[in-house]
Design an enzyme around this catalytic site. Structure first.
Site, PDB file in Angstrom:
ATOM      1  N   LYS A  22       0.836  -1.209   0.000  1.00  0.00           N
ATOM      2  CA  LYS A  22       0.000   0.000   0.000  1.00  0.00           C
ATOM      3  C   LYS A  22       0.869   1.257   0.000  1.00  0.00           C
ATOM      4  O   LYS A  22       0.653   2.184  -0.788  1.00  0.00           O
ATOM      5  CB  LYS A  22      -0.900   0.018   1.237  1.00  0.00           C
ATOM      6  CG  LYS A  22      -1.676   1.315   1.382  1.00  0.00           C
ATOM      7  CD  LYS A  22      -2.210   1.537   2.770  1.00  0.00           C
ATOM      8  CE  LYS A  22      -1.232   2.076   3.742  1.00  0.00           C
ATOM      9  NZ  LYS A  22      -1.356   3.447   4.203  1.00  0.00           N
ATOM     10  N   ASN A  23       1.847   1.289   0.915  1.00  0.00           N
ATOM     11  CA  ASN A  23       2.613   2.529   1.071  1.00  0.00           C
ATOM     12  C   ASN A  23       3.437   2.867  -0.162  1.00  0.00           C
ATOM     13  O   ASN A  23       3.786   4.023  -0.382  1.00  0.00           O
ATOM     14  CB  ASN A  23       3.519   2.448   2.305  1.00  0.00           C
ATOM     15  CG  ASN A  23       2.724   2.665   3.584  1.00  0.00           C
ATOM     16  OD1 ASN A  23       1.529   2.954   3.537  1.00  0.00           O
ATOM     17  ND2 ASN A  23       3.378   2.523   4.726  1.00  0.00           N
ATOM     18  N   ARG A  93      -3.200  11.067   4.436  1.00  0.00           N
ATOM     19  CA  ARG A  93      -2.069  11.978   4.474  1.00  0.00           C
ATOM     20  C   ARG A  93      -1.202  11.921   3.210  1.00  0.00           C
ATOM     21  O   ARG A  93      -0.747  12.941   2.707  1.00  0.00           O
ATOM     22  CB  ARG A  93      -1.241  11.610   5.713  1.00  0.00           C
ATOM     23  CG  ARG A  93      -0.013  12.400   5.925  1.00  0.00           C
ATOM     24  CD  ARG A  93       0.680  11.923   7.200  1.00  0.00           C
ATOM     25  NE  ARG A  93       2.041  12.405   7.248  1.00  0.00           N
ATOM     26  CZ  ARG A  93       2.386  13.602   7.683  1.00  0.00           C
ATOM     27  NH1 ARG A  93       1.478  14.416   8.142  1.00  0.00           N
ATOM     28  NH2 ARG A  93       3.652  13.979   7.681  1.00  0.00           N
ATOM     29  N   CYS A 117      -4.178   8.990   9.561  1.00  0.00           N
ATOM     30  CA  CYS A 117      -4.306   8.305  10.848  1.00  0.00           C
ATOM     31  C   CYS A 117      -4.011   9.263  11.994  1.00  0.00           C
ATOM     32  O   CYS A 117      -3.111  10.087  11.899  1.00  0.00           O
ATOM     33  CB  CYS A 117      -3.289   7.171  10.924  1.00  0.00           C
ATOM     34  SG  CYS A 117      -3.830   5.650  10.172  1.00  0.00           S
ATOM     35  N   ARG A 122       2.111  14.840  13.203  1.00  0.00           N
ATOM     36  CA  ARG A 122       2.469  14.594  11.805  1.00  0.00           C
ATOM     37  C   ARG A 122       2.450  15.854  10.938  1.00  0.00           C
ATOM     38  O   ARG A 122       1.656  15.982  10.008  1.00  0.00           O
ATOM     39  CB  ARG A 122       1.569  13.525  11.198  1.00  0.00           C
ATOM     40  CG  ARG A 122       1.649  12.239  11.947  1.00  0.00           C
ATOM     41  CD  ARG A 122       0.839  11.156  11.290  1.00  0.00           C
ATOM     42  NE  ARG A 122       1.609  10.410  10.297  1.00  0.00           N
ATOM     43  CZ  ARG A 122       1.116   9.381   9.624  1.00  0.00           C
ATOM     44  NH1 ARG A 122      -0.114   9.025   9.800  1.00  0.00           N
ATOM     45  NH2 ARG A 122       1.874   8.748   8.756  1.00  0.00           N
ATOM     46  N   PRO A 123       3.322  16.789  11.239  1.00  0.00           N
ATOM     47  CA  PRO A 123       3.404  17.984  10.388  1.00  0.00           C
ATOM     48  C   PRO A 123       4.050  17.677   9.031  1.00  0.00           C
ATOM     49  O   PRO A 123       4.503  16.555   8.793  1.00  0.00           O
ATOM     50  CB  PRO A 123       4.284  18.930  11.201  1.00  0.00           C
ATOM     51  CG  PRO A 123       5.061  18.062  12.127  1.00  0.00           C
ATOM     52  CD  PRO A 123       4.291  16.797  12.329  1.00  0.00           C
ATOM     53  N   VAL A 124       4.064  18.685   8.150  1.00  0.00           N
ATOM     54  CA  VAL A 124       4.685  18.498   6.820  1.00  0.00           C
ATOM     55  C   VAL A 124       5.794  19.532   6.593  1.00  0.00           C
ATOM     56  O   VAL A 124       6.116  19.868   5.470  1.00  0.00           O
ATOM     57  CB  VAL A 124       3.636  18.577   5.682  1.00  0.00           C
ATOM     58  CG1 VAL A 124       2.784  17.331   5.629  1.00  0.00           C
ATOM     59  CG2 VAL A 124       2.775  19.828   5.797  1.00  0.00           C
ATOM     60  N   ASP A 125       6.373  20.012   7.691  1.00  0.00           N
ATOM     61  CA  ASP A 125       7.406  21.047   7.567  1.00  0.00           C
ATOM     62  C   ASP A 125       8.596  20.609   6.718  1.00  0.00           C
ATOM     63  O   ASP A 125       9.124  21.378   5.913  1.00  0.00           O
ATOM     64  CB  ASP A 125       7.862  21.526   8.961  1.00  0.00           C
ATOM     65  CG  ASP A 125       8.207  20.377   9.906  1.00  0.00           C
ATOM     66  OD1 ASP A 125       7.683  19.263   9.698  1.00  0.00           O
ATOM     67  OD2 ASP A 125       8.998  20.593  10.837  1.00  0.00           O
ATOM     68  N   LEU A 126       8.997  19.340   6.856  1.00  0.00           N
ATOM     69  CA  LEU A 126      10.153  18.873   6.086  1.00  0.00           C
ATOM     70  C   LEU A 126       9.840  18.865   4.584  1.00  0.00           C
ATOM     71  O   LEU A 126      10.706  19.172   3.756  1.00  0.00           O
ATOM     72  CB  LEU A 126      10.549  17.456   6.522  1.00  0.00           C
ATOM     73  CG  LEU A 126      11.629  17.340   7.598  1.00  0.00           C
ATOM     74  CD1 LEU A 126      11.243  18.094   8.857  1.00  0.00           C
ATOM     75  CD2 LEU A 126      11.912  15.889   7.925  1.00  0.00           C
ATOM     76  N   ASP A 308       5.031   0.480  11.892  1.00  0.00           N
ATOM     77  CA  ASP A 308       3.759  -0.055  11.386  1.00  0.00           C
ATOM     78  C   ASP A 308       3.493  -1.492  11.845  1.00  0.00           C
ATOM     79  O   ASP A 308       2.415  -2.034  11.566  1.00  0.00           O
ATOM     80  CB  ASP A 308       3.721   0.003   9.855  1.00  0.00           C
ATOM     81  CG  ASP A 308       3.497   1.431   9.358  1.00  0.00           C
ATOM     82  OD1 ASP A 308       3.234   2.322  10.186  1.00  0.00           O
ATOM     83  OD2 ASP A 308       3.594   1.651   8.131  1.00  0.00           O
ATOM     84  N   ILE A 330       9.071   6.532  16.652  1.00  0.00           N
ATOM     85  CA  ILE A 330       8.760   7.299  15.434  1.00  0.00           C
ATOM     86  C   ILE A 330       7.589   8.261  15.664  1.00  0.00           C
ATOM     87  O   ILE A 330       7.678   9.434  15.332  1.00  0.00           O
ATOM     88  CB  ILE A 330       8.420   6.350  14.255  1.00  0.00           C
ATOM     89  CG1 ILE A 330       9.518   5.285  14.080  1.00  0.00           C
ATOM     90  CG2 ILE A 330       8.208   7.146  12.962  1.00  0.00           C
ATOM     91  CD1 ILE A 330      10.873   5.786  13.671  1.00  0.00           C
ATOM     92  N   ARG A 400      -8.419   0.370   4.786  1.00  0.00           N
ATOM     93  CA  ARG A 400      -7.487   1.320   4.174  1.00  0.00           C
ATOM     94  C   ARG A 400      -6.218   0.607   3.711  1.00  0.00           C
ATOM     95  O   ARG A 400      -5.603   1.021   2.725  1.00  0.00           O
ATOM     96  CB  ARG A 400      -7.094   2.411   5.171  1.00  0.00           C
ATOM     97  CG  ARG A 400      -8.181   3.416   5.449  1.00  0.00           C
ATOM     98  CD  ARG A 400      -7.641   4.560   6.266  1.00  0.00           C
ATOM     99  NE  ARG A 400      -6.360   5.002   5.729  1.00  0.00           N
ATOM    100  CZ  ARG A 400      -5.432   5.627   6.419  1.00  0.00           C
ATOM    101  NH1 ARG A 400      -5.618   5.896   7.688  1.00  0.00           N
ATOM    102  NH2 ARG A 400      -4.310   6.001   5.857  1.00  0.00           N
TER     103      ARG A 400
END
Ligand code: UD1
Length: 423
Positions: A22-23, A93, A117, A122-126, A308, A330, A400
């Site tokens: 999936k990923n 996400r 999830c 879980r930011p997206v700054d990077l 996971d 993580i 999912r």
């Protein structure tokens, strides 16, 4: 809404074919935005998350067509929109990763900040810092990221402050078509990164070092359409391996790249199951007379133990004859399965990022609630091993990421069925 009902206490016996990852699949789907030629993905899992991504790609103007034999045909001849709305991105996400490819192709993009999830902030700054380094102008407005690169993206040297799978993949997707060379330092090394790079390289990209901390990308002006097979899902394989160890019995997993789970096998063996590997399959066995032993574990970026599989691993050591300490490195909030496992009789104490699991002799079936994708899988494993009936509600989380989980486990003798909560 469906629920899964399991009558536990039956050892598993049989064979499970693992689906495509999936990923990996959802990032490979986003690749279609980088070319006006058709892209065919084979070994595609059919999941809610891949469907979400398909819906988003269709809204951007891509043709998305499921074909027999686990194939997916994608064709973004032209993009009819450069906006990914909140409604589409909040569900998952990883859909956020379309930002880079749209920007690379069209010079502008507007993408909602993501949902997904509930396992931490879980930011997206990077992601955004990397796109800025490639020359994008970025603005945040009303929950959207508005990005522009009028003269195209330009290669840059980017050092990630810590390892992020999503940011590494997103940056790869953005910079393959950039002018000049990009160097990524402290990149994630997951097999899904290699899969993405392999697919892009087959399309004409020039990426070297995927799977190592330093990845070098020489920008190219265009990518061509190809057919590409999605790597087998290491998390699905690990989930069934842990379920077999937890419930006992003998399960052969087919379509597995066992080297992708190098951190799991020694720990399953330490817990008391026998692991036998050959070319494409892994056999997990634990006889009813063989007790489960306690094992400490901590999650790490690849090649460490995958976050996971943390919840599924915990379900196993709940039944061990001693104390296991599990540390989640993580995500800061990934112990939501613990109260549900406790409802089934487990003895777990969570302090910050650590869970102390004191093994119990038996778990008992109970009504429980799936809280996130992988947590739900741990409840399935616990339900298979528990005495009595376990009812898992909110199974859309499972859908999912696990293709036909009830059918695959049912084929191994599990007493598992899916029922409609309204019917
Ligand atoms: C991916 C996987 C997910 C897996 C995770 C870690 C997909 C669709 N999902 O998620 O199943 O659990 O890798 O192996 O592939 N972070 C930031 N800022 C950022 C990006 C990340 O602070 O810009 C943090 C996250 O909150 C988290 C850590 O970095 O604490 C790692 O996240 P990341 O590796 O990015 O995970 P995802 O790509 O979201």
């Amino acid at each position: 809404m469906d629920k899964i009902v399991i009558e536990g206490g039956v050892p598993l016996s049989g064979e499970i074919t693992v689906s495509g990852a999936k990923n990996s699949a959802i990032k490979l789907m986003a690749v279609c935005l980088l070319t006006d030629e058709p892209l065919e993905l084979t070994n595609m899992p059919r999941l809610r998350d891949t469907r979400f991504m398909g819906q988003l790609l269709a809204c951007l103007g891509a043709k998305v067509e499921e074909a027999p034999g686990a194939r997916l045909l994608l064709h973004a001849k032209t993009l009819t929109s450069t906006t990914a709305s909140y409604d589409l991105v909040r569900k998952m996400r990883a859909t956020f990763n379309v930002l880079g490819p749209i920007l690379a192709r069209e010079g502008k993009a507007k993408v909602s900040l993501p949902g997904g999830c509930a396992i931490g902030a879980r930011p997206v700054d990077l992601h955004l810092d990397a796109l800025k380094a490639l020359g994008a102008q970025i603005e945040l407005s009303d929950g959207y990221v508005i990005a522009e690169a009028k003269n195209g993206l330009k290669g840059a040297e980017i050092t990630f402050p810590f390892i992020s799978v999503g940011a590494t993949e997103h940056t790869l997707l953005a910079c393959v078509l950039a002018k000049g060379e990009t160097v990524l330092n402290n990149a994630a090394r997951e097999p899904e990164i290699i899969d993405l790079a392999d697919c892009l390289n087959a399309m004409g990209a020039k990426i070297s070092g995927a799977g190592r901390s330093e990845i070098r990308i020489q920008g190219v002006s265009r990518l061509k359409g190809i057919s590409y097979s999605v790597v087998p899902d290491r998390i699905e394989a690990g989930t069934y391996a842990l379920a077999a160890a937890t419930a006992g019995g003998s399960v052969r997993l087919v379509n597995v790249r066992s080297e992708h789970l190098g951190s799991l096998w020694p720990l399953i063996a330490k817990a008391g199951a026998t692991v036998t590997m050959d070319d494409n399959s892994v056999l997990i066995e634990r006889g009813q007379g063989t007790p489960l032993r306690p094992v400490d574990m901590e999650t790490q970026a690849y090649p460490g133990f995958p976050t996971d599989l943390q919840a599924q691993f915990m379900a196993m050591v709940c039944l061990a004859d001693g104390v296991s300490i599990i540390r989640e490195n993580i995500f800061e909030n990934r112990f939501m399965h613990c109260p549900e496992l406790v409802r089934m009789g487990a003895n777990i104490t969570v302090t910050g990022r650590e869970a102390i699991v004191r093994g119990v002799e038996r778990l008992t079936g109970a009504p429980v609630m799936a809280t996130d994708l992988r947590a739900s899988a741990s409840l399935v494993a616990a339900g298979l091993a528990a005495d009595g009936i376990t009812e898992i509600s909110r199974v859309y989380h499972l859908d999912r990421g696990f293709e036909n989980i009830d059918v695959k486990l049912g084929n191994c003798g599990a007493r598992i069925k899916r029922v409609s909560e309204t019917g």
